[in-house]
Write a protein that holds these residues in place. Structure first.
Motif, PDB file in Angstrom:
ATOM      1  N   CYS B  10      -3.102  -1.994  -9.791  1.00  0.00           N
ATOM      2  CA  CYS B  10      -4.443  -2.302  -9.281  1.00  0.00           C
ATOM      3  C   CYS B  10      -5.206  -1.016  -8.975  1.00  0.00           C
ATOM      4  N   GLY B  11      -4.481   0.056  -8.689  1.00  0.00           N
ATOM      5  CA  GLY B  11      -5.136   1.356  -8.493  1.00  0.00           C
ATOM      6  C   GLY B  11      -5.600   1.623  -7.075  1.00  0.00           C
ATOM      7  N   ARG B  12      -5.337   0.699  -6.161  1.00  0.00           N
ATOM      8  CA  ARG B  12      -5.793   0.928  -4.783  1.00  0.00           C
ATOM      9  C   ARG B  12      -5.167   2.190  -4.196  1.00  0.00           C
ATOM     10  N   CYS B  13      -3.927   2.449  -4.570  1.00  0.00           N
ATOM     11  CA  CYS B  13      -3.230   3.619  -4.019  1.00  0.00           C
ATOM     12  C   CYS B  13      -3.906   4.926  -4.436  1.00  0.00           C
ATOM     13  N   LEU B  14      -4.593   4.912  -5.572  1.00  0.00           N
ATOM     14  CA  LEU B  14      -5.223   6.149  -6.045  1.00  0.00           C
ATOM     15  C   LEU B  14      -6.285   6.636  -5.055  1.00  0.00           C
ATOM     16  N   ASN B  15      -6.899   5.678  -4.377  1.00  0.00           N
ATOM     17  CA  ASN B  15      -7.985   6.054  -3.465  1.00  0.00           C
ATOM     18  C   ASN B  15      -7.500   6.613  -2.139  1.00  0.00           C
ATOM     19  N   CYS B  65      -0.307   4.864   0.848  1.00  0.00           N
ATOM     20  CA  CYS B  65      -0.380   3.907  -0.260  1.00  0.00           C
ATOM     21  C   CYS B  65       0.104   2.531   0.192  1.00  0.00           C
ATOM     22  N   TYR B  66       1.087   2.529   1.075  1.00  0.00           N
ATOM     23  CA  TYR B  66       1.642   1.266   1.567  1.00  0.00           C
ATOM     24  C   TYR B  66       0.571   0.443   2.281  1.00  0.00           C
ATOM     25  N   GLU B  67      -0.298   1.151   3.006  1.00  0.00           N
ATOM     26  CA  GLU B  67      -1.355   0.457   3.749  1.00  0.00           C
ATOM     27  C   GLU B  67      -2.293  -0.288   2.801  1.00  0.00           C
ATOM     28  N   HIS B  72       2.966  -4.533  -1.261  1.00  0.00           N
ATOM     29  CA  HIS B  72       3.722  -3.969  -0.137  1.00  0.00           C
ATOM     30  C   HIS B  72       4.841  -3.046  -0.608  1.00  0.00           C
ATOM     31  N   ILE B  73       4.536  -2.240  -1.583  1.00  0.00           N
ATOM     32  CA  ILE B  73       5.532  -1.281  -2.068  1.00  0.00           C
ATOM     33  C   ILE B  73       5.450  -0.039  -1.182  1.00  0.00           C
TER      34      ILE B  73
END
Lengths: 435, 369
Positions: B10-15, B65-67, B72-73
C-alpha cells in the motif's frame, strides 16, 4: 543496483505480482534518462518506469525483465505560476505533497486518486488516475496540459504546453496520458491548476439498502447539486471497516453514500440545506462536517483497501465503470456471481461516474484463485453487456490484459500497437503491458 | 522462520520511514524488507537469506512503519529474526560494546578504548557527557503530591547506570514522591539493543537477570525513564514469562517516569525556558503530552520535533553514513544553538554525537532535586 536482495522490491507493485528486474537504476536528471533510453534502445533492453508502485494492475512489474527505472529522485517542482495557473513538475513528486504546496498559494490540483498521499504525478499521468473528485473535476487527463517525453533512442519530445486550448494536429499529449509507460519516459509534466475552492463540506448518509443510497445520490444530481465526489459502499464493505472506522456504523446499514461539495461558502451551504431539508430525510445515518469531521468521513473510504483483506488474503480488484443507471444492477449481479463461487465480493466506489470497485476476495490455494478469476471474468462480462468498461481508472497493466480483447476490437488493438511501434520500434518501454 | 503477514504494497510505510524519506531508496523501505522476507519464505524465488541480510541491517528499528501498516507488520521484529540467522562481525562488536558498558564507564576499558574506531559511538562524547552540568530549570514543590504507598524499583537503563548517573539519582528522587523505592541490585541493560542486533540469546540473558531482580524485590512497580527500555520492558519481556499471572503482574508493574513527573507541580527557577522536545520513536508524542502540559504550565516554551534522530542501535555500525545524515539533518532543522530535550538514552547519545557542543538533555536534567 544488481543484488537480488536490494532489487526484489522493485519487482512488484500493489498488484503483488512479481518478476525480478535485471538491474535497477535511479536517475536524478533528465540527461541521465536520455542516456539510458539511448542505450536501452540500442541494446533492446526493456525499461520499466516506476515511482511509488501503488498501481494494482502490475504496470510496474518487469515481466520481461530489463531495467527498472525509479523516478523517485526526479521529484522537483520546476515552476508554479498563479497567472497561467499551471505547475511544472518532474514525475517523482508525490501528488498529495504537490497539492499541499499548491494549497498554501491558494491553488488547487483536483485529481485525487485514493493513493494520492502515496502515489506520484508521473504514475498518475501514466495510468490516467481517476479518483474521488472526478464527478465535478474530471480525471488526471483533464489536468495535463503538456509533457516533455524522452523517447526510446533518447530523443526528447515536447507535447502540449501551457495553453488551455490547442487544436493543432492530433493530440499526442492524450496518447501519452494513460499509456502506462509504454511510449516514452516523462521528464516534465505541465499541470493545469484551479483556484482553491473557498469551502468544502462532506456528508455521510446511511441507508438500509444500497439501492436506496444510490437513489438518493441520483436525486441529488437531479436536484441540480453538483458534488465533487459521490461515493457508495455496500453492506459487506461497511462490515469490513466497522472495527477500524473512526465513525460507528449500526449493523442495520446496507449502503452508505459519501458526498463532498466544494465552492464558495454560499453555494456549499445551499447544497447542505437542500440535503438536510429534503434529500436526507429517512436516512439511518446522517453526518456532515468540514475540516476534521470531513477528513473523518473520507478516512472511512480510504480504509476500505487495507480492511478488505480481512475477508481474504488476496483479491482481484476490478474497477469497472458502467452508466450510472446500471450501477445497482451490476453490483447485484457481481454479488450473485461471488455467491456462485462462494467468494466474498465487495463493491464500493464512485457512484457519480459509475466507476465501481469490485473486490473479489480469496484465500490461499490454486482452487480459490481459479474460482476468483472465473468470477472476475463473469463480472467483466456483465459489465460489457451493459455498455461498461473493464477499467475505469486503474488501467490494464498485466492483470487485465487477458480480458482486453473482449472490450477492444481487433482493429482498435491493431491501431494501438501500431502507434506504439511508431514511438518504440523495439518495444523496450514497459513491454507486455496495457494493450 | 514462521510465516508473517503479507505486505500489501500500500506504500503507507514510505511516508513515515526516516530512511526512505532521506534516501528515496525503495530497497531500504519497510515494504522492501517485508516483501523480500515474504519472497524468501515463499521459497520459490531466486532470493536467499544472505541476499536480504545486508538490507535488514539498514533499519533504525524506529517502528514508525508499524503505526501506519494496515497489516500490522512490525518490521523491526522481522529484521531481528533475519539478523539472528545471519550473525556478523559488526553485530558481534555491537554486542560486546553493550556488555562492556560497565568497564568503559568505570575507567577500566583500556582494551575497549583501543578499538574505539570500531565502536558505534565516539567514546570521548559519551565519557564527557556524564560530567556536563544539568539544565536545572525547574524546582519541585516542597511537599510531595501524594504519600508513597507501594514499593517500586527504578529502571533508568544504560543511560542512568553508566552514561549519566545523575538521571538515576533524579529518577529515584522523583519516584520517592509516589512510591517506596526499594534497595536492590542494579538492573542490567534492558536487552533491546542486543535483541535488535540479532543477539537474542544474550538479550534474553539480560532480560532474565532483570526479571530475577524484580522477583527478588517482591515484584514491585518499575518506574522507567527511557523510551526504548520502556518498549523492551512492555513488549519484549512479557513473552519471556512462563506463568500467565506473573506475566500480567509484570505488565501492570511498568510505570513511565514521565507520567509521574507530569503529576508534579513544578516551578521554573528563573526566567524563560525554551526547548525543542525530540520525540523518541519508541514512544509517541501523545505519550508525553501531560509532561508538556505541566512544563508549559510552569512557563516553558516547547517546540515538538517528531522526526527520527537516526540513532538506530546496531545500524550505527552497519551504515553509520545514513545514521549521521539523519542526525545532522535533525540539527539543521532544530538549529544547533537550541536546547534539545528527549526521553531516550539512544536519542540523547545520537543528538550529542551529532552536535557535541550542543545542549542535549533528558527531561530529568531539567528538574533540580
Amino acid at each position: 543496483m544488481t543484488s537480488a536482495g536490494e532489487m526484489a522490491v522493485y519487482g512488484s507493485d500493489a498488484s503483488r505480482e512479481f518478476a525480478m528486474p535485471w538491474v535497477v537504476v535511479r536517475p536524478s536528471s533528465s540527461s541521465q534518462v536520455r542516456e539510458l533510453l539511448k542505450w536501452a534502445h540500442m541494446e533492446r533492453v526493456p525499461l520499466v518506469p516506476r515511482a511509488r508502485a501503488s498501481n494494482v494492475v502490475g504496470a510496474c512489474v518487469p515481466v520481461r525483465g530489463g531495467v527498472v527505472v525509479s523516478t523517485l529522485r526526479l521529484n522537483r517542482i520546476l515552476d508554479i505560476d498563479d497567472t497561467d495557473f499551471v505547475a511544472e513538475v518532474e514525475p517523482g513528486i508525490i501528488t498529495a505533497e504537490l497539492q499541499a504546496l499548491l494549497e498554501e498559494r491558494g491553488l488547487f490540483y483536483p485529481p485525487d486518486p485514493a493513493s494520492a498521499s502515496i502515489s506520484t504525478i508521473g504514475g498518475n499521468v501514466a495510468q490516467n488516475a481517476g479518483g474521488l473528485r472526478a464527478v465535478k473535476y474530471g480525471v488526471t487527463r483533464d489536468y495535463v496540459l503538456g509533457l516533455d517525453v524522452i523517447l526510446p533512442g533518447g530523443k526528447p519530445l515536447c507535447v502540449g504546453g501551457r495553453n488551455l486550448k490547442d487544436v493543432v494536429g492530433l493530440s499526442l499529449l492524450d496518447l501519452f496520458v494513460g499509456s502506462e509507460g509504454t511510449l516514452g519516459f516523462f521528464s516534465r509534466i505541465i499541470l493545469r491548476l484551479l483556484p482553491m475552492p473557498e469551502d468544502s463540506l462532506s456528508i455521510l448518509l446511511g441507508y438500509t439498502s444500497l439501492s436506496r443510497a444510490v437513489d438518493v445520490g441520483i436525486q441529488m444530481l437531479r436536484r441540480g447539486l453538483v458534488p465533487v465526489a459521490m461515493e457508495f459502499m455496500d453492506a459487506d464493505v461497511i462490515d469490513c471497516v466497522r472495527d477500524i472506522s473512526p465513525i460507528s456504523f449500526s449493523p442495520s446499514l446496507g449502503g452508505l453514500l459519501l458526498v463532498m461539495f466544494q465552492g464558495n461558502k454560499g453555494d456549499v451551504s445551499h447544497c447542505l440545506k437542500v440535503v438536510k431539508e429534503g434529500i436526507a430525510r429517512g436516512a439511518h445515518l446522517f453526518q456532515w462536517g468540514r475540516e476534521a469531521q470531513e477528513k473523518e468521513i473520507w478516512e472511512v473510504r480510504r480504509l476500505i483497501n487495507p480492511a478488505s483483506h480481512r475477508l481474504g488474503e488476496h483479491k482481484i480488484a476490478l474497477d469497472i465503470a458502467v452508466p450510472r443507471s446500471r450501477v445497482v444492477e451490476v453490483v447485484e449481479k457481481s454479488k450473485g456471481i461471488g455467491g456462485e463461487y462462494h467468494l466474498p465480493v465487495l463493491t464500493f466506489g464512485h457512484l457519480g461516474d459509475g466507476n465501481i470497485h469490485v473486490n473479489i476476495m480469496y484465500g490461499d490455494g490454486e482452487e480459490e484463485f481459479r474460482a476468483a478469476k472465473d468470477a472476475a471474468s463473469k463480472i467483466l462480462g456483465v459489465t460489457l453487456d451493459v455498455g461498461g468498461t473493464i477499467s475505469g481508472e486503474h488501467g490494464v497493466g498485466i492483470i487485465k490484459l487477458p480480458y482486453i480483447s473482449r472490450q477492444l476490437s481487433p482493429e482498435e488493438l491493431r491501431i494501438m500497437r501500431g502507434i506504439k511501434r511508431l514511438f518504440d520500434p523495439h518495444n523496450i518501454m514497459n513491454p507486455g503491458k496495457a494493450y | 522462520m514462521e510465516q508473517i503477514p503479507s505486505c500489501l504494497f500500500c506504500g503507507r510505510c514510505l511516508n513515515v520511514c526516516p530512511l526512505f524519506q532521506l534516501s528515496l531508496q525503495e530497497e531500504l523501505s519497510p515494504r522492501s524488507k517485508a516483501f523480500s522476507l515474504n519472497l524468501l519464505l515463499r521459497g520459490d524465488d531466486p532470493i536467499t537469506l544472505e541476499d536480504i541480510s545486508p538490507l535488514m541491517g539498514i533499519c533504525l528499528g524506529c517502528g514508525r512503519c508499524y503505526e501506519e501498516c494496515p497489516q500490522h507488520i512490525f518490521v523491526p521484529d522481522m529484521v531481528i529474526r533475519v539478523k539472528e540467522r545471519c550473525p556478523s562481525f559488526k553485530r558481534w562488536v555491537f554486542g560486546r560494546f553493550i556488555s562492556s558498558m560497565p568497564w568503559i564507564f568505570q575507567g577500566m576499558g583500556g582494551i575497549v578504548r583501543g578499538i574505539g574506531a570500531m565502536l558505534p559511538v565516539p567514546l570521548s562524547v559519551l565519557l564527557s557527557y556524564a560530567s556536563e552540568p544539568p539544565a536545572d530549570a525547574f524546582e519541585l514543590p516542597d511537599n510531595p503530591p501524594s504519600s508513597p504507598h507501594s514499593p517500586a524499583l527504578v529502571f533508568t537503563g544504560c543511560g542512568g547506570a553508566f552514561l549519566r548517573p545523575i538521571w538515576s539519582e533524579r529518577a529515584l528522587f522523583i519516584t520517592s514522591f509516589f512510591y517506596e523505592p526499594i534497595s536492590a541490585p542494579p538492573f542490567l541493560c534492558c536487552g533491546y539493543p542486543l535483541l535488535f542486533a540479532g543477539l537474542r540469546e544474550k538479550a534474553k540473558e539480560y532480560m532474565l537477570k532483570n526479571i530475577e531482580i524484580w522477583r527478588d524485590a517482591g515484584r514491585p512497580s518499575i518506574v522507567v525513564s527511557c523510551a526504548t527500555c520502556e518498549l523492551a520492558l512492555s513488549r519484549e519481556y512479557p513473552p519471556v514469562f512462563e506463568d500467565e499471572k506473573e506475566r500480567e503482574r509484570w505488565r501492570e508493574s511498568i510505570v513511565s517516569l514521565s507520567s509521574l513527573v507530569s503529576k508534579l507541580n513544578m516551578r521554573l527557577i528563573k526566567g524563560d525556558l525554551d526547548f525543542v522536545f525530540h520525540r523518541p520513536c519508541h514512544l509517541s508524542l501523545e505519550y508525553f503530552e501531560k509532561l508538556f502540559h505541566v512544563m508549559r504550565g510552569a512557563g516553558a516554551k516547547i517546540v515538538k520535533e517528531d522526526n527520527c534522530c537516526g540513532f538506530g542501535g546496531s545500524m550505527r555500525l552497519e551504515n553509520p553514513t545514513l545514521c549521521d545524515m539523519l542526525g545532522r539533518g535533525m540539527w539543521e532543522r532544530i538549529g544547533k544553538e537550541n536546547t534539545v530535550v528527549s526521553g531516550c538514552t539512544g536519542c540523547i547519545i545520537q543528538l550529542k554525537m551529532m552536535n557535541p557542543s550542543g545542549s542535549v538533555f533528558h527531561y530529568l536534567d531539567l528538574i533540580k532535586i
